[in-house]
Design a protein around this motif. Structure first.
Motif, PDB file in Angstrom:
ATOM      1  N   LEU A 316      23.101  17.689 -37.930  1.00 44.86           N
ATOM      2  CA  LEU A 316      23.696  18.672 -37.029  1.00 44.86           C
ATOM      3  C   LEU A 316      24.858  19.415 -37.685  1.00 44.86           C
ATOM      4  N   GLU A 317      25.455  18.812 -38.706  1.00 45.18           N
ATOM      5  CA  GLU A 317      26.576  19.443 -39.408  1.00 45.18           C
ATOM      6  C   GLU A 317      26.125  20.435 -40.468  1.00 45.18           C
ATOM      7  N   ILE A 318      24.849  20.370 -40.864  1.00 50.34           N
ATOM      8  CA  ILE A 318      24.332  21.258 -41.910  1.00 50.34           C
ATOM      9  C   ILE A 318      23.811  22.530 -41.251  1.00 50.34           C
ATOM     10  N   LYS A 319      24.379  23.674 -41.624  1.00 44.97           N
ATOM     11  CA  LYS A 319      24.124  24.920 -40.902  1.00 44.97           C
ATOM     12  C   LYS A 319      22.661  25.353 -40.918  1.00 44.97           C
ATOM     13  N   ASN A 320      21.919  24.991 -41.983  1.00 46.10           N
ATOM     14  CA  ASN A 320      20.520  25.438 -42.086  1.00 46.10           C
ATOM     15  C   ASN A 320      19.529  24.310 -41.808  1.00 46.10           C
ATOM     16  N   ALA A 321      19.996  23.236 -41.153  1.00 46.94           N
ATOM     17  CA  ALA A 321      19.128  22.105 -40.812  1.00 46.94           C
ATOM     18  C   ALA A 321      18.889  22.067 -39.307  1.00 46.94           C
ATOM     19  N   HIS A 322      17.726  21.564 -38.917  1.00 47.68           N
ATOM     20  CA  HIS A 322      17.325  21.535 -37.508  1.00 47.68           C
ATOM     21  C   HIS A 322      16.757  20.150 -37.201  1.00 47.68           C
ATOM     22  N   LEU A 323      17.348  19.476 -36.227  1.00 51.40           N
ATOM     23  CA  LEU A 323      16.989  18.098 -35.901  1.00 51.40           C
ATOM     24  C   LEU A 323      15.964  18.048 -34.775  1.00 51.40           C
TER      25      LEU A 323
END
Length: 361
Positions: A316-323
């Motif tokens: 969730l802290e990584i701007k280009n990641a989606h959980l």
């Protein structure tokens, strides 16, 4: 349209999330009300014929999320309700022997193989194919289950015991450069759309990382994979998403397995493609126009969350990641969710993957 799904796992869950924006309703034939899809549609518990019949009657079209679905049930449903993909797709892909025979018929390369029903059969197959080789059950195997890598003749008895007497298939070991997969979708009208080839990394038979599109893939290799796919889709009159897993050997592609459904290696398409594999499957089975399958970003990845949830806040802290979590309890080798990563920079993609390396073996 009321869409029924045989099964209520994470694939059904993601199909539902794609179906609702298109105005459809979802029904699931589930093993329990705790299944991942149970909160996303009307749920029928698979416990008695009356309930199953109500599920069929309450669906305008039915699909499935596993090739281990009972063909006889599908045949019965098909008498009164539209079923996509059809029984032919399921008949071939749920049995490794029939699947290989179809590949042979269509002149699509696959590993050398022999069907095995006894220890003596296995010994004969090994004398023909050689070692190393992989012994697999013809049905029900997935994520490395029901498989035994035979490297020496001393392992032959142990390998056959591991199959517990089930009909099996011996496949010659392919010394591949990397594992790829291709996902495509075919509409009721025969219209076809292909996604780009992706590269997959497995550990203990379970997919852990997908890079999409696969890097350093020539146009000729993409077209070769598409030609295999076209032959398979046409031969089975398949409607919906179909996946082929492939081994790359220099400029050659060997088909390893076929899945008649949305696939783990296509989860990147949720954020990474103009139309996800899930939405395109829904579009196909409801006779709607197919969506654009091209990638929205130059570089994409998908990381599976296996066994334990771990530090999901990192994603969730990584701007280009989606959980994406599936509402499952933790268990060894269980797929609990996945993380997709999108980027137009290879360096950024690699950095994001590195920050999530606790999920990679």
């Amino acid at each position: 349209m009321k869409i029924g799904v045989l099964g209520a796992g994470q694939l059904g869950r993601m199909l539902a999330l794609s179906a609702y924006p298109l105005g459809h309703q979802m029904r699931f034939l589930a093993s329990s009300e705790e299944d991942p899809s149970s909160l996303l549609g009307k749920t029928y518990i698979y416990d008695n014929p009356e309930t199953i019949n109500k599920f069929f009657e309450d669906s305008d079209v039915i699909t499935y999320e596993s090739e281990n679905t009972d063909v006889e049930i599908l045949n019965e449903i098909g008498k009164t309700t539209k079923v996509y993909p059809g029984c032919e797709s399921l008949q071939y892909t749920q049995h490794r022997g029939r699947e290989k025979a179809l590949l042979d018929k269509l002149n699509i390369p696959c590993a050398p193989y022999k069907l095995v029903s006894s220890l003596s059969d296995l010994k004969c197959a090994i004398s023909s194919i050689g070692l190393p080789a992989i012994l697999k059950t013809t049905k029900d195997g997935y994520d490395g289950k029901g498989q035994f890598l035979i490297q020496t003749e001393l392992q032959i008895d142990e390998a056959w015991e591991a199959m517990s007497g089930a009909e099996s298939i011996l496949e010659g070991f392919v010394n591949f450069k990397r594992e790829l997969s291709l996902i495509a979708v075919r509409g009721i009208d025969g219209n076809l759309k292909y996604y780009p080839l992706v590269e997959n990394s497995h550990h203990d038979g379970i997919l852990r990382l997908t890079i999409a599109p696969a890097q350093n893939v020539s146009m000729s290799l993409q077209k070769k994979a598409e030609s295999y796919m076209n032959s398979l889709l046409t031969a089975m009159n398949h409607v919906g998403v179909l996946t082929i897993e492939l081994f790359e050997l220099d400029d050659e592609l060997i088909v390893n397995e076929i899945a008649p459904r949305v696939h783990n290696s296509g989860h990147w398409t949720i954020e990474g493609s103009n139309t996800s594999q899930f939405e395109n499957h829904i579009r196909a089975i409801t006779n709607s126009p197919l969506g654009d399958t091209s990638a929205k970003h130059q570089f994409n990845a998908m990381i599976n969350i296996i066994s334990k949830y771990g530090s999901t806040n990192k994603a969730l802290e990584i701007k280009n990641a989606h959980l994406h979590l599936y509402d499952k309890t933790e268990r060894e080798n269980r797929k609990l969710g996945h993380i997709t990563i999108t980027s137009d920079s290879l360096e950024e993609l690699q950095s994001s993957i590195k920050n999530l390396n606790e999920y990679l073996p």
